[in-house]
Design a protein around this motif. Structure first.
Motif, PDB file in Angstrom:
ATOM      1  N   VAL A 169      10.462  53.308   1.576  1.00 51.07           N
ATOM      2  CA  VAL A 169       9.432  52.277   1.489  1.00 51.07           C
ATOM      3  C   VAL A 169       8.222  52.712   2.306  1.00 51.07           C
ATOM      4  CG1 VAL A 169       8.889  49.917   2.227  1.00 51.07           C
ATOM      5  CG2 VAL A 169      11.083  50.391   1.169  1.00 51.07           C
TER       6      VAL A 169
ATOM      7  N   GLU B  56       5.734  56.793  -4.813  1.00 53.62           N
ATOM      8  CA  GLU B  56       6.478  56.129  -5.894  1.00 53.62           C
ATOM      9  C   GLU B  56       7.070  57.150  -6.871  1.00 53.62           C
ATOM     10  OE1 GLU B  56       5.461  52.542  -7.735  1.00 53.62           O
ATOM     11  OE2 GLU B  56       5.807  51.585  -5.782  1.00 53.62           O
TER      12      GLU B  56
ATOM     13  N   ILE C 167       9.199  52.895  -2.918  1.00 53.86           N
ATOM     14  CA  ILE C 167       8.473  51.664  -3.221  1.00 53.86           C
ATOM     15  C   ILE C 167       7.250  51.633  -2.309  1.00 53.86           C
ATOM     16  CG2 ILE C 167       8.549  49.139  -3.118  1.00 53.86           C
ATOM     17  CD1 ILE C 167      10.409  50.032  -5.199  1.00 53.86           C
TER      18      ILE C 167
ATOM     19  N   PRO D 170       2.241  44.619  -5.122  1.00 51.52           N
ATOM     20  CA  PRO D 170       2.945  45.808  -5.630  1.00 51.52           C
ATOM     21  C   PRO D 170       1.961  46.932  -5.970  1.00 51.52           C
ATOM     22  CG  PRO D 170       3.591  43.822  -6.841  1.00 51.52           C
ATOM     23  CD  PRO D 170       2.416  43.468  -5.994  1.00 51.52           C
TER      24      PRO D 170
ATOM     25  N   ILE E 230      10.525  43.049  -1.971  1.00 50.83           N
ATOM     26  CA  ILE E 230      10.881  44.414  -2.375  1.00 50.83           C
ATOM     27  C   ILE E 230      11.966  44.333  -3.441  1.00 50.83           C
ATOM     28  CG2 ILE E 230      12.022  46.549  -1.634  1.00 50.83           C
ATOM     29  CD1 ILE E 230      10.552  46.278   1.049  1.00 50.83           C
TER      30      ILE E 230
ATOM     31  N   ASP F 188      10.417  43.380  -6.646  1.00 44.55           N
ATOM     32  CA  ASP F 188       9.712  44.545  -7.175  1.00 44.55           C
ATOM     33  C   ASP F 188      10.701  45.496  -7.856  1.00 44.55           C
ATOM     34  OD1 ASP F 188       7.753  46.480  -7.647  1.00 44.55           O
ATOM     35  OD2 ASP F 188       7.088  46.597  -5.569  1.00 44.55           O
ATOM     36  N   LEU F 189      11.848  45.732  -7.211  1.00 40.00           N
ATOM     37  CA  LEU F 189      12.884  46.592  -7.805  1.00 40.00           C
ATOM     38  C   LEU F 189      13.457  46.006  -9.088  1.00 40.00           C
ATOM     39  CD1 LEU F 189      14.810  47.639  -4.576  1.00 40.00           C
ATOM     40  CD2 LEU F 189      13.619  49.189  -6.139  1.00 40.00           C
TER      41      LEU F 189
ATOM     42  N   ARG G 147      11.520  46.506 -12.260  1.00 41.07           N
ATOM     43  CA  ARG G 147      11.427  47.901 -12.700  1.00 41.07           C
ATOM     44  C   ARG G 147      12.620  48.305 -13.546  1.00 41.07           C
ATOM     45  NH1 ARG G 147       8.462  51.257  -8.089  1.00 41.07           N
ATOM     46  NH2 ARG G 147       7.206  49.597  -7.225  1.00 41.07           N
TER      47      ARG G 147
END
Length: 177
Positions: A74, A103, A108, A125, A169, A172-173, A176
């Motif tokens: 991160v 990234e 991240i 993000p 986070i 965000d994951l 994806r």
């Protein structure tokens, strides 16, 4: 090479809150995030207080924080904004390049933005940062507004964690996958 003169405390309130949150994450075994110091060369030092009054940045810094959350690399930067409009000049192109490369390596990257006049903090993000930069490079706005932010990325506090960004986070994951 940039010059630094009495601007060293900009963003320090947000950074202090993030530092305390990171300490809590570390103590709980949830994450290990470190503040990256900005390398400077002192030019002038006040003899009485022994404080640096003038310095030069040794090199371009990348981001404010870097580490790992449950095995996931991160990196992020912390920014404060006192108005409705966030100038993109506050995010340097070399920082965007670093986050993009980070990234691509499976990490991240994001920015934590504190709207001080609203007492609200948001997780931005990396793909959203990229969109704002691409819009600017195409001749559009050189900023983004508070109204443009997706308010579902608002960071809350949780007990002793004042800037509880770990759950975002995860969000965000999840998007994806």
């Amino acid at each position: 090479m940039g010059t630094w003169k009495t601007r060293g405390l900009r963003g320090s309130t947000l950074e202090e809150l993030i530092n305390r949150s990171n300490d809590s994450y570390r103590e709980k075994g949830l994450a290990l995030i470190q503040k990256i110091p900005t390398p400077i060369t002192p030019i002038s030092i006040d003899k009485e207080s022994r404080h640096i009054t003038l310095a030069y940045f040794d090199q371009k810094s990348t981001v404010d924080y870097i580490g790992a959350v449950q095995g996931i690399p991160v990196c992020f930067d912390a920014k404060e904004c006192a108005s409705e409009t966030f100038p993109l000049q506050n995010i340097h192109p070399h920082q965007v390049t670093f986050m993009e490369e980070f990234e691509k390596q499976g990490g991240i990257a994001f920015i934590i933005v504190s709207y001080t006049h609203k007492n609200e903090v948001y997780y931005l993000p990396f793909d959203q940062i990229q969109c704002y930069f691409q819009r600017m490079e195409a001749g559009g706005r050189k900023s983004f507004t508070y109204e443009e932010l997706d308010k579902t990325w608002k960071i809350s506090s949780c007990r002793d964690i004042l800037i509880h960004y770990l759950e975002l986070i995860q969000k965000d994951l999840d998007r994806r996958d």
